[in-house]
Design a protein around this motif. Sequence first.
Motif, short mmCIF file in Angstrom:
data_model
loop_
_atom_site.label_atom_id
_atom_site.label_comp_id
_atom_site.label_asym_id
_atom_site.label_seq_id
_atom_site.Cartn_x
_atom_site.Cartn_y
_atom_site.Cartn_z
N ILE A 1 -125.80 94.91 31.39
CA ILE A 1 -126.25 96.08 30.62
C ILE A 1 -127.64 95.85 30.06
CG2 ILE A 1 -125.80 97.39 28.51
CD1 ILE A 1 -122.81 97.04 29.12
N PHE A 2 -127.85 94.64 29.50
CA PHE A 2 -129.18 94.33 28.96
C PHE A 2 -130.24 94.34 30.06
CE2 PHE A 2 -126.93 92.05 25.36
CZ PHE A 2 -127.20 93.06 24.45
N THR A 3 -129.84 93.85 31.25
CA THR A 3 -130.80 93.87 32.38
C THR A 3 -131.18 95.30 32.75
OG1 THR A 3 -129.83 91.81 33.21
CG2 THR A 3 -131.18 93.10 34.75
N LEU A 4 -130.15 96.15 32.83
CA LEU A 4 -130.40 97.56 33.14
C LEU A 4 -131.26 98.22 32.06
CD1 LEU A 4 -126.89 98.65 34.47
CD2 LEU A 4 -128.98 98.40 35.81
N VAL B 1 -138.97 103.94 31.32
CA VAL B 1 -138.57 105.34 31.48
C VAL B 1 -138.16 105.92 30.13
CG1 VAL B 1 -136.96 106.90 32.60
CG2 VAL B 1 -137.85 104.91 33.85
N LEU B 2 -137.39 105.10 29.38
CA LEU B 2 -136.94 105.56 28.07
C LEU B 2 -138.11 105.79 27.12
CD1 LEU B 2 -133.81 103.27 27.59
CD2 LEU B 2 -133.82 105.72 28.05
N LEU B 3 -139.11 104.91 27.20
CA LEU B 3 -140.29 105.08 26.35
C LEU B 3 -141.04 106.36 26.71
CD1 LEU B 3 -141.59 101.39 26.19
CD2 LEU B 3 -140.49 102.69 24.35
#
Length: 376
Positions: free
Chosen positions: A303-306, A313-315
């Motif tokens: 999950i952390f890798t993803l 993208v989130l930024l």
Amino acid sequence: MTKNRALLKLSDNVKLNKNKDLMAAEMTRTGDYYQKDVLEAFAAFIPENAVIYVMDSQFVSHAIYFSKYYHASKVYLFEKNHVTYKEVRNDAKRNKVVAIECLKPDWKKRRFHRMENGKAVTIQPEAPQLIHLGKQALEAGLIESLADRLDDSQTMLWLDTEALNFEEVGRLLEAKKYRVFQESGTNALYTFQEVAPEPEEDEHQLEMKILERLDTYKRQIDGLKQEYEGKLAIIQAEQDEKHVVLEAKYKAIAQKQAKVVKEHQQKSAQSAKETSEAKQLVQHMSDALNAERAVNYDLNKRIFTLLEDEKPVLLTMKKRHTQQVKEINNLKKENTVLTRKLATMTEKYTRLNDTKVIKMMRKYWKLKKSRRLRND
């Protein structure tokens, strides 16, 4: 009759209460009457159909023997203690000896009572031909209570010479002119004997008398020794019985303790088994928990890798969201201004619509429209 007590059975099927005394112990050992050899030895000297006093109720076996084999017409047994009185009377009734009569004496007042239906009935016993006094009766001084009976020359005395006060008794007998008639062991028959005055005793006769007295004392000491040994034997027998009872109790306790230990061992084994199973279960749960932790760790890592991959993208989306929020705020402001303008325009329209000019124009248009329709 006395309940819950073992009976002592004699050779001729006579049954007596089994008391804890030397006489009962001796009769238990021999299975016969107490001092039967003495009873048989004196039988020839006792008159037929005699009235006999037995001063000590312990000698109930003697009283029964006197009645059955001496053919005594009456045998009086004297006993002050109420419980012992009932036991002695029950012995006589149990063996169906009607010649025996049990009396409660009051030696000071010379009164004698027989219990009938729980009430004391005063009677006067017949004059005796034989009076039996055992060791205890002599030591209790009962012979002095019978001093008036000794004046009757027909009365015979059966005495136990082992009594500790027999020297005093001997002086009384000598004063009443009673002499030894027959002896058997420590028992002696005394009868009234008129004797001529004897010449003065020489030294040899005096020495013989002293030796005779010493021999009497020796017999008394031997009797005391036998009595002590008998009591010691009874005490030893009681101690043996207690020892047997205690040993039985100890065995029962040991068996119970062994049973408790066995049950405890079984419970301990069961508890150990349950503890082992619980430990195994805990181990399985621990292994499962560790496996789950490992899986969760791998999952979290992925999950952390993803998240790291999707962070740019989130930024970007965050920036776009910020811009959109700004645009929305601007649109809201513009919408607010337009809403105000709309409200103003609506208010103006409403006012204009409600004026008289507009109302007149509406009527005019309506009239004009109706004429046009008629013309058509």
